[in-house]
Design an enzyme around this catalytic site. Structure first.
Site, PDB file in Angstrom:
ATOM      1  CE  LYS A  82      18.499 -43.233  19.327  1.00  0.00           C
ATOM      2  NZ  LYS A  82      18.752 -44.219  20.306  1.00  0.00           N
ATOM      3  CG  ASP A  83      19.634 -41.442  14.296  1.00  0.00           C
ATOM      4  OD1 ASP A  83      20.223 -41.678  15.583  1.00  0.00           O
ATOM      5  OD2 ASP A  83      19.247 -42.417  13.834  1.00  0.00           O
ATOM      6  NE  ARG A 130      22.437 -41.469  25.108  1.00  0.00           N
ATOM      7  CZ  ARG A 130      21.640 -42.342  25.618  1.00  0.00           C
ATOM      8  NH1 ARG A 130      21.273 -42.491  26.898  1.00  0.00           N
ATOM      9  NH2 ARG A 130      21.083 -43.348  24.729  1.00  0.00           N
ATOM     10  NE  ARG A 131      21.178 -46.473  24.858  1.00  0.00           N
ATOM     11  CZ  ARG A 131      20.527 -46.869  23.668  1.00  0.00           C
ATOM     12  NH1 ARG A 131      21.292 -47.551  22.838  1.00  0.00           N
ATOM     13  NH2 ARG A 131      19.320 -46.385  23.514  1.00  0.00           N
ATOM     14  NE  ARG A 152      27.473 -50.224  13.424  1.00  0.00           N
ATOM     15  CZ  ARG A 152      27.227 -49.632  11.997  1.00  0.00           C
ATOM     16  NH1 ARG A 152      28.355 -49.847  11.161  1.00  0.00           N
ATOM     17  NH2 ARG A 152      26.267 -49.628  11.379  1.00  0.00           N
ATOM     18  NE  ARG A 158      22.558 -52.428  18.534  1.00  0.00           N
ATOM     19  CZ  ARG A 158      23.050 -51.389  18.545  1.00  0.00           C
ATOM     20  NH1 ARG A 158      23.010 -50.542  19.999  1.00  0.00           N
ATOM     21  NH2 ARG A 158      23.753 -50.253  17.648  1.00  0.00           N
ATOM     22  CB  CYS A 245      24.231 -37.100  16.963  1.00  0.00           C
ATOM     23  SG  CYS A 245      24.521 -37.548  15.256  1.00  0.00           S
TER      24      CYS A 245
END
Length: 320
Positions: A82-83, A130-131, A152, A158, A245
């Site tokens: 995905k990166d 996106r989230r 981040r 997180r 991305c």
């Protein structure tokens, strides 16, 4: 290079990257009987404190690894697919896309809460537009009161925000937690009907020099054709939307089976504003792609429909 010399595998230094690369190294050792050494590469994305979207998205992690392959410092590199920027650079080849892990997003919340059980005004941390777009969109439709907070950091950082009581929940990728052996910390798996994952989420990409035929042949043993077809369709959608991305684009291609027989591939896509007020979400279904071109065509077809519904205006700055 001799057939017995150690292969050098370039990886980021994060715990997740090392876990992913370690698993690939193990498989390559098993297939080839050759030693594989992990070579840790520090990237600008690892040392910068800026928000990812401001420094070029997750592509900054990829660039340093690709340069190491180009310079011959490593023989191949492992990325979170995905990166990867959608354009394949000259001189490198995507030699393998191994079978995909669970592509879903997950919640790690305080008090083992599920997403829909979070209290009013719950603060949910994520660094992903996106989230944010999809969580806020879902909340609007279902009368939930949430606040998405940009964060981040690695998985420990997180989840630490939740443990310390600074946030009520954070959103992470199931695949990453699974590879770290921490899937039991998940309090809720988000259905793809609620949040579509990032294009390629849960899949790995293994890149090497395009002129290293021997290594390409070896790494081809790790390739999963169905995963490759799915992520190719998802990334083709992303490219046709001209989105980078870090854009708020979700996509998932899955196989539709009749009993044991796989009949079709369905591709779903979504794009939305970070506050979730405007969303374009569509899907298309076609025969399971047998070639790269067919998978690309499926993505382009859905992108065309999404652009016709106004998707371009929802993505903020478009990547060129």
């Amino acid at each position: 290079m001799s057939k017995t010399a150690a292969l050098r595998l370039g990886t980021r230094r994060s715990r997740l990257a090392l876990a992913q690369s370690g698993q690939v190294a193990q498989t390559v050792r098993r297939i080839t009987g050759r030693p594989v050494d992990l070579v840790e590469i520090t990237t600008y994305g690892d040392t910068s404190r800026e928000h990812l979207a401001q420094i070029g998205g997750t592509g900054v992690f990829v660039t340093a690894l690709r340069e190491a392959v180009h310079r011959g410092e490593v023989d191949f590199a492992v990325h979170s697919l995905k990166d990867l920027p959608t354009a394949q650079p000259a001189g490198l080849v995507l030699a393998a896309v191994p079978a995909r892990e669970d592509p879903r997003d997950v919640i790690v919340a305080r008090d083992a809460l599920k997403f829909t059980d979070l209290p009013r005004g719950a603060r949910i941390g994520t660094g992903s537009p996106r989230r944010m777009a999809q969580l806020n969109g879902y909340a609007r439709v279902h009368g939930l009161d949430i606040e998405t907070v940009p964060i981040r950091g690695n998985v420990d950082t997180r989840i630490g925000y939740v443990r310390a009581g600074e946030l009520d929940a954070v959103v992470l990728a199931a695949a990453g937690l699974s590879r770290l052996g921490r899937i039991d910390e998940v309090t809720d798996f988000l259905s793809v009907d609620t949040v579509l994952p990032a294009p390629g989420q849960g899949a790995l990409a293994i890149e090497c020099a395009a002129d290293d035929a021997d290594l390409i042949a070896v790494l081809g043993g790790l390739d999963d054709p169905r995963t490759r077809a799915a992520v190719t369709a998802e990334r083709s959608l992303l490219a046709a939307l001209e989105a980078g991305c870090s854009a708020p684009v979700g996509a998932l291609a899955d196989l539709l089976a009749d009993g044991q027989i796989v009949k079709e591939m369905r591709l779903r896509g979504v794009v939305g504003t970070p506050d979730g007020s405007r969303m374009v979400q569509l899907s298309t279904t076609g025969p399971v792609p047998e070639t790269n071109d067919q998978a690309m065509a499926l993505g382009r077809e859905l992108a065309t429909e999404m652009l016709a519904q106004g998707a371009a205006g929802l993505m903020g700055e478009r990547a060129h």
